[in-house]
Design a protein around this motif. Structure first.
Motif, PDB file in Angstrom:
ATOM      1  N   GLY A 170     109.949 -29.208 -41.457  1.00  0.00           N
ATOM      2  CA  GLY A 170     110.699 -30.183 -40.683  1.00  0.00           C
ATOM      3  C   GLY A 170     109.821 -31.053 -39.811  1.00  0.00           C
ATOM      4  O   GLY A 170     108.803 -31.558 -40.248  1.00  0.00           O
ATOM      5  N   ASP A 171     110.226 -31.215 -38.544  1.00  0.00           N
ATOM      6  CA  ASP A 171     109.495 -32.119 -37.660  1.00  0.00           C
ATOM      7  C   ASP A 171     108.520 -31.379 -36.752  1.00  0.00           C
ATOM      8  O   ASP A 171     108.190 -31.849 -35.670  1.00  0.00           O
ATOM      9  CB  ASP A 171     110.492 -32.929 -36.819  1.00  0.00           C
ATOM     10  N   ASP A 172     108.054 -30.205 -37.171  1.00  0.00           N
ATOM     11  CA  ASP A 172     107.067 -29.448 -36.413  1.00  0.00           C
ATOM     12  C   ASP A 172     105.694 -30.093 -36.629  1.00  0.00           C
ATOM     13  O   ASP A 172     105.058 -29.909 -37.664  1.00  0.00           O
ATOM     14  CB  ASP A 172     107.061 -27.988 -36.890  1.00  0.00           C
ATOM     15  N   HIS A 173     105.244 -30.867 -35.638  1.00  0.00           N
ATOM     16  CA  HIS A 173     103.997 -31.604 -35.795  1.00  0.00           C
ATOM     17  C   HIS A 173     102.790 -30.673 -35.874  1.00  0.00           C
ATOM     18  O   HIS A 173     101.814 -30.973 -36.566  1.00  0.00           O
ATOM     19  CB  HIS A 173     103.811 -32.586 -34.639  1.00  0.00           C
ATOM     20  N   THR A 174     102.846 -29.527 -35.174  1.00  0.00           N
ATOM     21  CA  THR A 174     101.740 -28.580 -35.246  1.00  0.00           C
ATOM     22  C   THR A 174     101.616 -28.006 -36.646  1.00  0.00           C
ATOM     23  O   THR A 174     100.516 -27.927 -37.209  1.00  0.00           O
ATOM     24  CB  THR A 174     101.951 -27.441 -34.229  1.00  0.00           C
TER      25      THR A 174
END
Length: 419
Positions: free
Chosen positions: A145-149
């Motif tokens: 998803g939008d987990d940038h890490t």
């Protein structure tokens, strides 16, 4: 979210510190800036793709004639540059009138920088802001998803098309700030979908910085140890995980790399941790595991296994089989007819410097039993196993036998090969 504009770049602290004066292109302040470069003036236009703000110290303009200066501005505008910023006061006493005139005619933003600020400070601040703006507005189509890490760790482990300013900007966005001289170490953990073991290990290491995320097959982390920490960083990380990880987990530790050595080295340690983990899960260990505890290994502990299987186990299987038969054939024939553990005994003995005391302790046998095994090995092979000329070949063959024997089972579920 819209891209960063030239107006917003001018509002960044390092840019404001340079006391910029806008001499042309007032109507283009809200145009997007794709990147910020610094270059000598004669080379600047050649590598632009459009949307870049170019910084120059003006040295190349000092001895150029009027037509050369005008042509340079025209080339920048033709390449779609977002603007030109020229440091004045040192190499260039003032902005040449023809440069201002040509920039105004073409509508190209032209900045005079009246105070000296290292361009590296301006480019780092601007490019980090550009990347951060892009990430905050990006729709990440990935399993995490939008987990940038997670996205950053995956890109590093997969060696995606990256560059250093982007990696630094994305790291900063995730709160990861390795200090000067810091050492980075990749870690991969199998057997859990939680990051708790990593967090506990970080606390044991004195609050080391960390990027960590859970993936379908493993937990991946990039730890940073400060330059002030003494001792072997790999051993320190391994010991922390032996205490922090639960029984049944498998932990693989990559290489220690200098944080300032570039993003490809960051990628190297993560990839080493991942490939080491896959080997730890598919190849029998050379030595007995610690009972009731996690299996914690490292890329250097499995360095020989990694070299023997470089390019994939299946690709190397025939070569490894030939090495094993050529070097250890008589031992394998004996083991097929007699219950024994000669090949494993040989490998453990070689891995520990041919120390009878250490070998016997690791195999949980008496020294006399060990001596009998070693005599049998030497008799069957017709050689002395402590001959320095033979150590490398014997150890490689014993390791290859373990690799080939242990990889008949299916690979560990959920893991991805990244190197």
């Amino acid at each position: 979210m819209a891209a960063l504009t030239l107006r917003e770049v001018l509002d960044l602290d390092p840019v404001r510190a340079s006391e910029p004066e806008l001499l042309a292109g007032h109507g283009a302040l809200d145009c997007p800036v794709r990147w910020v470069h610094s270059s000598e003036v004669y080379e600047g236009a050649n590598f632009l793709d459009g949307g870049e703000l170019l910084l120059t110290n003006g040295f190349g303009l000092t001895d150029a004639d009027e037509e050369v200066r005008r042509r340079y501005v025209r080339e920048l505008a033709a390449r779609g540059a977002a603007g030109l910023a020229v440091e004045v006061g040192r190499s260039l006493p003032h902005m040449p009138a023809e440069v201002v005139d040509e920039a105004r005619r073409l509508g190209l933003p032209l900045l005079a920088l009246h105070r000296v600020v290292p361009f590296v400070r301006i480019t780092e601040a601007a490019n980090r802001a550009i990347v951060a703006r892009g990430l905050s507005g990006r729709s990440v189509v990935r399993p995490w998803g939008d987990d940038h890490t997670a996205a950053l760790l995956a890109d590093l482990a997969d060696r995606a098309a990256l560059n250093q300013p982007e990696v630094e900007a994305r790291s900063a966005l995730a709160g990861f700030h390795p200090g000067p001289g810091a050492r980075l170490i990749g870690v991969s953990v199998h057997g859990t979908r939680e990051t708790g073991a990593v967090d506990r290990a970080v606390r044991l290491l004195g609050g080391a910085g960390v990027l960590r995320a859970a993936f379908p097959g493993d937990v991946l982390a990039l730890l940073t140890l400060p330059a002030t920490r003494t001792g072997d960083p790999i051993r320190a990380v391994q010991e922390a995980f032996r205490t922090a990880a639960d029984a049944g987990l498998t932990v693989a530790v990559g290489h220690a790399v200098d944080a300032g050595s570039g993003w490809l080295r960051w990628s190297d340690t993560l990839r080493a941790a991942r490939t080491t983990l896959e080997l730890a899960l598919t190849v029998p260990a050379a030595e007995p595991a610690v009972p009731d505890g996690p299996l914690v290994t490292s890329a250097r502990a499995l360095a020989l296994e990694r070299e023997l299987t470089r390019g994939g186990i299946d690709t190397n299987r025939d070569r490894l089989d030939r090495l094993v038969q050529h070097t250890l054939g008589p031992l394998l024939a004996w083991e097929a007819a007699h219950p024994s553990d000669l090949v494993r005994t040989l490998e453990v003995h070689l891995r520990h410097g041919c120390s009878p005391t250490r070998t016997a302790a690791l195999l949980h046998i008496g020294r006399q039993s060990l001596y009998q095994r070693l005599e049998r090995i030497e008799s069957l092979l017709g050689l002395e196993i402590d001959d320095p000329d033979l150590l490398g070949e014997l150890l490689a063959a014993a390791c290859a036998h373990r690799v080939v024997r242990g990889t008949g089972a299916a690979p560990a579920r959920g893991l991805r090969t990244v190197a």
